[in-house]
Write an enzyme that holds these catalytic residues in place. Sequence first.
Site, mmCIF file in Angstrom:
data_model
loop_
_atom_site.group_PDB
_atom_site.id
_atom_site.type_symbol
_atom_site.label_atom_id
_atom_site.label_comp_id
_atom_site.label_asym_id
_atom_site.label_seq_id
_atom_site.Cartn_x
_atom_site.Cartn_y
_atom_site.Cartn_z
ATOM 1 N N ASP A 197 0.921 -1.332 -0.112
ATOM 2 C CA ASP A 197 -0.157 0.103 -0.150
ATOM 3 C C ASP A 197 0.893 1.275 0.050
ATOM 4 O O ASP A 197 0.307 2.218 0.248
ATOM 5 C CB ASP A 197 -0.816 0.010 1.141
ATOM 6 C CG ASP A 197 -2.021 -1.003 0.976
ATOM 7 O OD1 ASP A 197 -2.790 -0.862 -0.084
ATOM 8 O OD2 ASP A 197 -2.154 -1.877 2.014
ATOM 9 N N ASP A 205 -7.240 -4.196 -4.948
ATOM 10 C CA ASP A 205 -6.645 -2.788 -4.385
ATOM 11 C C ASP A 205 -5.404 -2.515 -5.122
ATOM 12 O O ASP A 205 -5.077 -1.178 -5.120
ATOM 13 C CB ASP A 205 -6.603 -3.031 -3.039
ATOM 14 C CG ASP A 205 -7.711 -3.710 -2.373
ATOM 15 O OD1 ASP A 205 -8.208 -4.837 -2.949
ATOM 16 O OD2 ASP A 205 -8.162 -3.295 -1.107
#
Length: 427
Positions: free
Chosen positions: A128, A193
């Site tokens: 991330d 994601d």
Amino acid sequence: MKAFNTKISIFLLFGLVFQLFFACSEKVQEETASEVPSVDFVNQSFEAAKPLYVNLLKETEGNFEDYPHAVNADGSIKYLQIDEWTGGFWPGILWYMYEYTGDEQWKNAALDWTHSLESNQFNTSHHDIGFMMFCSYGNALRFEKNKAYDQILIESAKSLLKRYSPIVGSIQSWNKRKSKGEINTWEFPVIMDNMMNLELLCYVTEITGDSTYYDVAVKHATQTMRNHIREDFSTYHVVNYDPKNGEVLHQQTLQGFSDNSTWARGQAWGIYGFTTMYRATQDKQFLETAIGLADFFLDHPKLPEDFIPVWDFNVGEDGFVPDWHFDPSLFDKQPRDASAAAITASALLALSTYVDGEQKQKYFDAAENMLKSLSSDTYLNSGEANPYFLLKHSTGNLPSGNEVDVPLIYADYYFLEALLRYKKMKG
């Protein structure tokens, strides 16, 4: 101007008809559909945001270790630490507030919170890093031409590349772990994601001339296209690979209803991510993928009239069997996910600029409808529900009972981003 006013009048008329229908046929968290927002919903939403974020700044003053993430059931703020995935959204929100208002107080706060993330450039514990660093430092660079920021993003991209496997052709999202329900082990899990982190890599190639980052982004997106997306352009959340040979071992979910269902926010990540990759590469296969994902989302028979999806498109349907205990009596009360709508609205506005004719209008109109719904009293926080976050009714991880029907920081981030995109496009 007359034609514009006529258009608005028609929208308001249809909005009122929809309001009556929705109130009779369905409830959103047992709330009746709210009054259609004014035509100046962008200004309305930013004005609503100001006192909330002033409160959040006061609440977090001097604490650059805990990053606001959500609101707990008792009304308190839920924080995550610097190494968690949502740290970049709060400084990003502050940059958007500065962009809209021009008020230096927002810029100063944005700088402080952005600088607090500097050590994350060396974070290699998960994928991330793009969320964390590009939403903060990437936005900062639009207003502060600071060469040090570019260097931080370069180092961040190097950290992200350490999770890339040329055998798999993907960036590993999570470390080896058990799947949901501990049915199997995820050796090399990649989640939808992860498409959102590729913009960082493309940017670093742009500023350095080193194609390594760009090449990895393209390879990762291509593998995602092959293995996460079904023939009808619905999506798997998690694909687990064998790190020894790159073979697909499992196609599953963590946050969706079932392994073969379509988790709404996962679909949103896909629309956004492939639109971004088309912008960076001009590769038509990425545009066609973004279009397919968007059409699945918008044309799905379960998409509510207000364009704000339920947390999973297939929840409760025959043929979709969860590996967790699910109460069928909840079928008529499934929570919405405002975050999925906010992400999708921002993506659709961008996507509309890459297509023509009816398709262009379809995506722009859908984004506009999403933003108008999110700007209504049903989803926009007046300050009574909580004094810190802008949007209500997002769903983080329902199968785990985590963050269900709550405000979430990334819902606010993409909502503000979409509002600013809309404002620029309207002129």
